[in-house]
Scaffold this active site. Structure first.
Site, PDB file in Angstrom:
ATOM      1  N   ASP A  70       8.571   4.249  -0.094  1.00  0.00           N
ATOM      2  CA  ASP A  70       8.072   3.061  -0.044  1.00  0.00           C
ATOM      3  C   ASP A  70       7.593   2.628  -1.367  1.00  0.00           C
ATOM      4  O   ASP A  70       6.844   3.328  -1.839  1.00  0.00           O
ATOM      5  CB  ASP A  70       6.986   2.937   0.976  1.00  0.00           C
ATOM      6  CG  ASP A  70       7.615   2.986   2.484  1.00  0.00           C
ATOM      7  OD1 ASP A  70       8.483   3.559   2.591  1.00  0.00           O
ATOM      8  OD2 ASP A  70       6.850   2.588   3.236  1.00  0.00           O
TER       9      ASP A  70
ATOM     10  N   SER B 129       0.874   5.544  -8.190  1.00  0.00           N
ATOM     11  CA  SER B 129       1.815   6.584  -8.476  1.00  0.00           C
ATOM     12  C   SER B 129       3.149   5.950  -8.687  1.00  0.00           C
ATOM     13  O   SER B 129       3.588   5.080  -8.266  1.00  0.00           O
ATOM     14  CB  SER B 129       1.781   7.460  -7.162  1.00  0.00           C
ATOM     15  OG  SER B 129       0.388   7.737  -6.696  1.00  0.00           O
TER      16      SER B 129
END
Length: 268
Positions: free
Chosen positions: A87, A228
């Site tokens: 995602d 991230s």
């Protein structure tokens, strides 16, 4: 963040961005008492908890690395589909003769990402797919095809923020700690799957070692707390990326994608 990256607190940046500090932050967020942070975090970030099994969390990191309900991230029906491994917000770049592309508004190259020029040369003319995860995203990532895994290489850097404020005075992001794995895939040839950590991402937790025979959609690993990024490098001529993704990238926009969503197809 403004004070740390461009103001009065900037002298503290080498300390804050050090791995030991990120590790300490990770340990604190894995402590039992940190679970009290969860309700406020969910509310502030508008996280849809209906996608996740209802359960008690042992710590904030236990919550942050939560698994999604089965069936909510279906895989493409076609075996030759190029699927998103996580995602995220996706940008797609064709690697030109100078092997440069953009990550977090900063100039980057395949060579500086990998610190391996011969390996970087393999991707000249190929695709660089940048998947930027936000704090409200599902922070587990999967193999995008089936194949055999090579060694995972860790490049020790520092844990700088992924927020744009860090780039106003210096291109910090390229110095972040990262790992990459060479994947010999069934439909896209030899590719690279890289994970890049950021402030307080004390661990990039990859599941498997060299020689592992993986299947498409199998979990490769996860990030603990923080922003991230996952980067896929595909060699020249093996894939077509969806036109809408390319159009969005050319206009400076990211494309919202979910793990398992089709973002292109193999030419093989």
């Amino acid at each position: 963040m403004r004070a740390l990256y461009g103001g009065a607190l900037r002298p503290l940046l080498p300390i804050i961005s050090h791995k030991a500090v990120s590790d300490l932050g990770g340990r604190l967020l894995s402590a039992r008492a940190s679970e009290k942070l969860v309700p406020g975090f969910v509310k502030r970030n508008g996280i849809d908890m209906s996608q996740y099994p209802e359960r008690a969390y042992a710590s904030f990191n236990d919550f942050f690395t939560r698994e999604i309900k089965p069936g909510l991230r279906p895989l493409p029906e076609s075996e030759t589909a190029l699927m998103a491994p996580c995602d995220s917000r996706l940008s797609a770049y064709e690697i030109d003769d100078r092997l440069t592309f953009r990550i977090k508004s900063g100039s980057y190259s395949v060579s500086s990402l990998l610190k391996n020029r011969p390996l970087a040369e393999m991707f000249r003319g190929g695709w660089c797919l940048v998947f930027r995860l936000c704090v409200d995203d599902y922070h587990r990532y999967a193999y995008f095809d089936s194949g055999v895994q090579g060694e995972t290489v860790r490049i020790c850097g520092r844990y700088y923020t992924v927020q744009p404020v860090a780039l106003r005075s210096r291109d910090y992001y390229k110095e972040n700690t990262r790992e990459y794995t060479i994947l010999d895939t069934d439909h896209f040839g030899r590719c690279v799957h890289a994970e890049i950590g950021a402030t307080f991402v004390g661990r990039i937790r990859n599941r498997h070692g060299a020689g592992h025979r993986f299947t498409r959609g199998e979990e490769k690993g996860l990030f603990e707390f923080g922003g991230s990024t996952v980067v896929l490098l595909l060699p020249r001529g093996v894939a077509d990326v969806d036109p809408d993704v390319l159009e969005n990238t050319s206009r400076g926009f990211e494309t919202r994608v979910l793990l398992g969503e089709t973002i292109g197809k193999s030419r093989r």
